[in-house]
Structure formats: structure tokens, C-alpha cells
Design a protein around this motif. Sequence first.
Motif, PDB file in Angstrom:
ATOM      1  N   ILE A 217       0.840  -1.199   0.000  1.00 61.08           N
ATOM      2  CA  ILE A 217       0.000   0.000   0.000  1.00 61.08           C
ATOM      3  C   ILE A 217       0.875   1.250   0.000  1.00 61.08           C
ATOM      4  N   PHE A 218       0.504   2.191  -0.868  1.00 66.13           N
ATOM      5  CA  PHE A 218       1.250   3.438  -1.026  1.00 66.13           C
ATOM      6  C   PHE A 218       0.271   4.608  -0.884  1.00 66.13           C
ATOM      7  N   VAL A 219       0.770   5.739  -0.416  1.00 65.12           N
ATOM      8  CA  VAL A 219      -0.079   6.908  -0.240  1.00 65.12           C
ATOM      9  C   VAL A 219       0.700   8.165  -0.594  1.00 65.12           C
ATOM     10  N   CYS A 220      -0.033   9.154  -1.108  1.00 63.49           N
ATOM     11  CA  CYS A 220       0.570  10.457  -1.398  1.00 63.49           C
ATOM     12  C   CYS A 220      -0.462  11.534  -1.088  1.00 63.49           C
ATOM     13  N   ASP A 221      -0.022  12.572  -0.402  1.00 62.56           N
ATOM     14  CA  ASP A 221      -0.913  13.667  -0.050  1.00 62.56           C
ATOM     15  C   ASP A 221      -0.074  14.912   0.160  1.00 62.56           C
TER      16      ASP A 221
ATOM     17  N   LYS B  48       1.967  16.400   4.440  1.00 65.81           N
ATOM     18  CA  LYS B  48       2.983  15.404   4.766  1.00 65.81           C
ATOM     19  C   LYS B  48       2.782  14.812   6.165  1.00 65.81           C
ATOM     20  N   LYS B  49       2.242  15.593   7.070  1.00 72.62           N
ATOM     21  CA  LYS B  49       2.029  15.113   8.435  1.00 72.62           C
ATOM     22  C   LYS B  49       1.090  13.898   8.440  1.00 72.62           C
ATOM     23  N   GLN B  50       0.089  13.931   7.569  1.00 74.40           N
ATOM     24  CA  GLN B  50      -0.866  12.829   7.517  1.00 74.40           C
ATOM     25  C   GLN B  50      -0.238  11.566   6.930  1.00 74.40           C
ATOM     26  N   THR B  51       0.528  11.715   5.862  1.00 76.07           N
ATOM     27  CA  THR B  51       1.145  10.540   5.256  1.00 76.07           C
ATOM     28  C   THR B  51       2.207   9.943   6.173  1.00 76.07           C
ATOM     29  N   ASP B  52       2.934  10.795   6.869  1.00 72.87           N
ATOM     30  CA  ASP B  52       3.943  10.289   7.803  1.00 72.87           C
ATOM     31  C   ASP B  52       3.289   9.510   8.938  1.00 72.87           C
TER      32      ASP B  52
ATOM     33  N   VAL C  54       5.163   5.838   1.584  1.00 77.85           N
ATOM     34  CA  VAL C  54       4.755   7.173   1.157  1.00 77.85           C
ATOM     35  C   VAL C  54       5.449   7.500  -0.158  1.00 77.85           C
ATOM     36  N   ALA C  55       4.652   7.849  -1.161  1.00 75.55           N
ATOM     37  CA  ALA C  55       5.210   8.245  -2.453  1.00 75.55           C
ATOM     38  C   ALA C  55       5.483   9.742  -2.437  1.00 75.55           C
TER      39      ALA C  55
END
Length: 284
Positions: free
Chosen positions: A35-39, A42-46, A56-57
Amino acid sequence: MPDLNLKIGFIGAGNMGQAMIGALIASDCSAASDIFVCDVVKKQTDRLAVTYGISVAAENSILVKTCDVVIFAVKPQTIETVLSDLKDRDVFSTASRKKILISIAAGIPIKKLESYVYSDGDPSRKKNMPILRVMPNTPALVLAGVSGLCGNAFAVPEDMAVARKILRAMGTVFECEEKEMDAVTAVSGSGPAYCFYLAEAMTAAAHELGFSDEDASAMTTATLKGAVALMESQPETAADLRKRVTSPGGTTEAAIRVLDDHRVKQAIIAAVTAAARRSRELSA
């Protein structure tokens, strides 16, 4: 072993994206490593990376190139900007393998998504990048969601099956045609708000009858929860169950008479119809 051996990417890490990620991992539908995520936040993806061990992408374009399934979990007013940027970067036209694209952006029709993804007119692009549209609702946050699902002409049964597995991790899935998506939005998408509205009124009434705010809220929540459990366990319709507890000359009959006098049922039907009409307007 996880049900899906596919790399799944989320563009957007808001409430719904987070709910879907958590559900996929909790249900063992997908491995965290897939699973990968990008937003932009940055605080949310971290935080998601620490909580679930997902990747995190750095950019949306990298995520799309990496993943087999891409879920656009962004707000309706944002998705066109995201798609336009990906198109300008030639991400769609240079993809080397099949990708399933899923949008949960409310009110954005498939034809709008196709205008960005298939902009080069390449027929192979359409076959290799089927587009699916999903209308989830907020109870997905507690794995009790309802999602409407439809696909474009290039989404084959195997693509729909992948989407069903993803969505079933967080609740119930109803497949439909896109022309029915406005009704799905009105009934299940907005539906939790109608339930909260009823709970709000019942709680206010309990408070007026002398209960504390805390007890009024707890009693209302427990009552609604019990009513839903009864509906799920019995073969009767909601109308039949309502009639069963409405004894002639009793307290429930007195309450139902007031509701009927105020045409509450007709008002609810009109409200749901208005929601569907507004959904059509927003999709135009």
C-alpha cells in the motif's frame, strides 16, 4: 496471505482514504507493504506510515507508475487538478502495464475522468486503464460503510472483482450503473445524515422529558442500534416491524399519528429525492 496481491495506491490521505487503508490491512485484504499513499499534507502521510507500515510516495506521478490500483481519494474540487497534472506529465500515456483507476470523488462523472486519462485517444489506453467510480459513506470509518460501485465500458469483471474486494473490507458494496449513482448518493451517501437528524430530534425530546444530555444521547443511540439489529435479524420489512410495535390505542400509535399528521414520511421521501436531484446537478 492477503486476498489481493496488488500494489494499491491512494492519492489523498483524508478521512476516507485513511479508513480504506486501515480496513484493507485489518481485513488482511492487502499487505501493508503493498500500500502506497501520497498527499500534500505530509504530516498525515507520515502518520499513516508509522501507524500501518505503508509506503509514502513523494509525488502522485510516482505513485501511479508504481501501483496496479490507484484510488483517487480526494475532494471533488481537487480531482481535476490532480488528473490534469498527471496528464501533463504524460503519466497515463507512458504507463507500461494495466492499472485500475478508482475515484471516490463525489459527483465527478466517469466521462470527466476519461477526458484526462484517455486524452491521447489511444485505444489501448482504454483497455489498460479501466475507470471505476465509487460512492462510499462515512460509516466506512468504522468498517460499516455502504459503497455504490460502477465501472466504465472498459472495466471487465475481473476489475470489478478487485474493487469489490477493496470495498468489502470496509462494509457493504452495491454494484449499479452510473445513471443510478445519484440515487446511491441520495440514499446511502447522504443517508447517515438522515439517521443523525432523527437521533438529534430523539435526543432533544428525551432531554425535554427530563433526562440529562448524556442519558438522552445514550438512550437514543442504544435504541437506534437495537432497532437496526432487529431489522437485520428479521425477514419482515421495516413497515412490518413498525406495525408490530404499534399497538392500537397505545403510546407508539400516538407518536406515529403525529408523524403522519405532519407528513414526515412524505417529507423524507422529498428530501432524498432533492438530494438525488442535487447530485445530478453537481455531476452535470
